[in-house]
Scaffold this motif. Structure first.
Motif, PDB file in Angstrom:
ATOM      1  N   ILE A   1     -23.941   7.546  12.266  1.00  0.00           N
ATOM      2  CA  ILE A   1     -23.765   7.908  10.856  1.00  0.00           C
ATOM      3  C   ILE A   1     -22.278   8.219  10.684  1.00  0.00           C
ATOM      4  CG2 ILE A   1     -24.354   9.502   8.976  1.00  0.00           C
ATOM      5  CD1 ILE A   1     -26.962  10.140  10.342  1.00  0.00           C
ATOM      6  N   SER A   2     -21.623   7.496   9.784  1.00  0.00           N
ATOM      7  CA  SER A   2     -20.203   7.780   9.538  1.00  0.00           C
ATOM      8  C   SER A   2     -19.994   8.272   8.120  1.00  0.00           C
ATOM      9  CB  SER A   2     -19.334   6.543   9.775  1.00  0.00           C
ATOM     10  OG  SER A   2     -19.327   6.229  11.139  1.00  0.00           O
ATOM     11  N   TYR A   3     -19.165   9.292   8.034  1.00  0.00           N
ATOM     12  CA  TYR A   3     -18.719   9.827   6.748  1.00  0.00           C
ATOM     13  C   TYR A   3     -17.887   8.733   6.084  1.00  0.00           C
ATOM     14  CZ  TYR A   3     -16.710  13.623   3.824  1.00  0.00           C
ATOM     15  OH  TYR A   3     -16.330  14.449   2.803  1.00  0.00           O
ATOM     16  N   ILE A   4     -18.012   8.600   4.775  1.00  0.00           N
ATOM     17  CA  ILE A   4     -17.335   7.511   4.050  1.00  0.00           C
ATOM     18  C   ILE A   4     -15.809   7.553   4.217  1.00  0.00           C
ATOM     19  CG2 ILE A   4     -17.133   8.727   1.821  1.00  0.00           C
ATOM     20  CD1 ILE A   4     -18.210   5.983   0.575  1.00  0.00           C
ATOM     21  N   ILE A  14     -23.677   4.995   6.308  1.00  0.00           N
ATOM     22  CA  ILE A  14     -22.548   5.787   5.808  1.00  0.00           C
ATOM     23  C   ILE A  14     -23.147   6.973   5.052  1.00  0.00           C
ATOM     24  CG2 ILE A  14     -20.560   5.724   4.196  1.00  0.00           C
ATOM     25  CD1 ILE A  14     -20.229   4.135   6.874  1.00  0.00           C
ATOM     26  N   CYS A  15     -22.389   8.059   4.971  1.00  0.00           N
ATOM     27  CA  CYS A  15     -22.822   9.172   4.125  1.00  0.00           C
ATOM     28  C   CYS A  15     -21.603   9.753   3.426  1.00  0.00           C
ATOM     29  CB  CYS A  15     -23.512  10.260   4.963  1.00  0.00           C
ATOM     30  SG  CYS A  15     -22.375  11.201   5.993  1.00  0.00           S
ATOM     31  N   THR A  16     -21.844  10.566   2.427  1.00  0.00           N
ATOM     32  CA  THR A  16     -20.756  11.314   1.788  1.00  0.00           C
ATOM     33  C   THR A  16     -21.151  12.792   1.879  1.00  0.00           C
ATOM     34  OG1 THR A  16     -21.623  11.505  -0.453  1.00  0.00           O
ATOM     35  CG2 THR A  16     -20.529   9.428   0.100  1.00  0.00           C
ATOM     36  N   SER A  17     -20.267  13.662   1.386  1.00  0.00           N
ATOM     37  CA  SER A  17     -20.589  15.090   1.489  1.00  0.00           C
ATOM     38  C   SER A  17     -21.781  15.456   0.603  1.00  0.00           C
ATOM     39  CB  SER A  17     -19.370  15.932   1.114  1.00  0.00           C
ATOM     40  OG  SER A  17     -18.862  15.510  -0.125  1.00  0.00           O
ATOM     41  N   HIS A  30      -6.937   5.112   0.168  1.00  0.00           N
ATOM     42  CA  HIS A  30      -7.222   3.743   0.577  1.00  0.00           C
ATOM     43  C   HIS A  30      -8.690   3.480   0.900  1.00  0.00           C
ATOM     44  CE1 HIS A  30      -7.108   0.045   2.972  1.00  0.00           C
ATOM     45  NE2 HIS A  30      -6.041  -0.247   2.246  1.00  0.00           N
ATOM     46  N   PHE A  31      -9.335   4.418   1.669  1.00  0.00           N
ATOM     47  CA  PHE A  31     -10.727   4.113   2.057  1.00  0.00           C
ATOM     48  C   PHE A  31     -11.643   4.034   0.832  1.00  0.00           C
ATOM     49  CE2 PHE A  31     -11.068   8.792   2.169  1.00  0.00           C
ATOM     50  CZ  PHE A  31     -12.296   8.998   1.540  1.00  0.00           C
ATOM     51  N   ILE A  38     -14.374   1.133  11.052  1.00  0.00           N
ATOM     52  CA  ILE A  38     -15.360   2.125  11.519  1.00  0.00           C
ATOM     53  C   ILE A  38     -16.693   1.891  10.799  1.00  0.00           C
ATOM     54  CG2 ILE A  38     -15.958   4.604  11.536  1.00  0.00           C
ATOM     55  CD1 ILE A  38     -13.869   3.914  13.653  1.00  0.00           C
ATOM     56  N   LYS A  39     -16.619   1.590   9.521  1.00  0.00           N
ATOM     57  CA  LYS A  39     -17.872   1.333   8.772  1.00  0.00           C
ATOM     58  C   LYS A  39     -18.626   0.174   9.421  1.00  0.00           C
ATOM     59  CE  LYS A  39     -16.592   3.301   4.283  1.00  0.00           C
ATOM     60  NZ  LYS A  39     -15.189   3.706   4.341  1.00  0.00           N
TER      61      LYS A  39
END
Ligand code: 13P
Ligand code: SF4
Length: 338
Positions: A135-138, A151-154, A87-88, A144-145
């Motif tokens: 900083i939030s992981y995607i 935002i960041c990804t791995s 979903h995200f 939350i965003k």
């Protein structure tokens, strides 16, 4: 119910309950051919994450990690984005490209990591650390965003953290394992939200160690959502795309893969002469599937394209608030050529 008898309002009611178009598909239907036909007829693009089942990966127009998928969703000119993921991810596609219809084969395909951070609790947590950048992981909800700065990804997390001035106070959410890995890599002291991925936190260190003894030439490759003891043993750490690329260019011929098993399909396709061993979890299973990712099936994918349901619908105010930190991430990624 058969396809010719479908009543759309009833189908929508069912989606609210079960999450997908719960309709029987004719067993003689060539789903691969049907999906290709629907793609052309509807000008639709299928974006799939590496954790999807092999059949879904094989019909996708693009397969990627969270960053690649977000970049592709932002740029596509197709009328319909069919998101074979969770979903995200589909929500991020809608945030970035709102004029497109975004479909998700099963609306209940969630994420334990995203669920570990309810926006109301996170708002309080943020208020307790007033001078911190978030900083939030995607892998989090739009709620939350909207409460985050970047935002960041791995695949870009390290660069995103390093893009902030030294001494800047940081909250990192929701993955404590990725957060701890970043603290170690960047030397930044971050406040971590206590969330984790149910797939990556159950790898068995003991079983992995035994596999390493039995396969002394195999390299252990791991996703940074894994717990620290597994990461400490790893020969290479990276996002799903990073791990795949590593196996394509590295000289070894055997790998123990500590991430969701779906990625093995592309690894094996890219390097048919190499051996890929899924890292075992600490339960009775030999490999480690994400129950959310695996809710999508080829049948559900076909049905969602046929009926253009379930669709991702978002509140516009929330969408705009969630878009800002994603745009910041995409801008920083562009600067680094990611
Ligand atoms: P990436 O594919 O971006 O590395 O993310 C892995 C994951 O857990 C997605 O849910
Ligand atoms: Fe979420 Fe983990 Fe599944 Fe990815 S693998 S969707 S982070 S639960």
């Amino acid at each position: 119910m058969f396809i010719s008898e479908v009543n759309i309002p009833v189908a929508k009611e069912k989606i609210d309950k079960v999450g997908y178009m719960d309709i029987e598909v004719d067993a003689n239907l060539d789903l691969f051919a049907e999906i290709e036909r629907l793609k052309k007829e509807k000008n639709a693009i299928i974006l799939a994450h590496y954790y999807q089942e092999p059949d879904i990966q094989d019909v996708a127009d693009y397969i990627g990690d969270s960053l690649g998928l977000a970049q592709k969703a932002e740029k596509t000119e197709a009328d319909i984005i069919v998101f074979a993921g969770v979903h995200f991810m589909a929500e991020t596609a809608k945030i970035l490209n709102p004029s497109k219809k975004v479909l998700l084969p099963d609306l209940k395909a969630g994420c334990s990591l995203a669920d570990s951070a309810p926006p109301e609790l996170f708002k309080k947590f943020k208020a307790e650390h007033p001078d911190h950048i978030v900083i939030s992981y995607i892998n989090c909800s739009a709620g939350i965003k909207a409460l985050s700065d970047i935002i960041c990804t791995s695949s870009n997390a390290e660069k995103i953290v390093e893009s902030l001035p030294p001494g800047q106070k940081i909250i990192f959410a929701p993955d404590k394992n990725l957060g701890a890995y970043l603290v170690k890599k960047t030397g930044r002291d971050m406040v971590l939200w206590n969330g984790a991925c149910m797939v990556h936190e159950i790898f068995s260190l003991e079983k992995i160690s035994r596999l390493k003894i039995r396969h002394p030439k195999a390299k252990l490759i791991a996703h940074p959502e894994c717990e620290e003891p597994v990461l400490r043993l790893a020969d290479h750490i990276g996002s799903t795309t990073g791990l795949l690329k590593f196996t394509e260019t590295d000289v070894s011929t055997e790998y123990i893969v500590a991430t969701e098993t779906g990625i093995l399909h592309q690894m094996q396709k890219a390097s048919p002469h190499k051996t890929f061993i899924p890292a075992p979890p600490n339960n009775s299973c030999a490999c480690n599937d994400c129950p959310h990712m695996k809710l999508n099936t080829l049948e559900k994918l076909y049905l969602c394209m046929e009926y253009e349901l379930p669709e991702i619908i978002m509140d516009e105010e929330l969408r705009l608030a969630a878009r800002k930190p994603i745009e910041r991430m995409l801008e920083i990624s562009r600067q680094y050529g990611l």
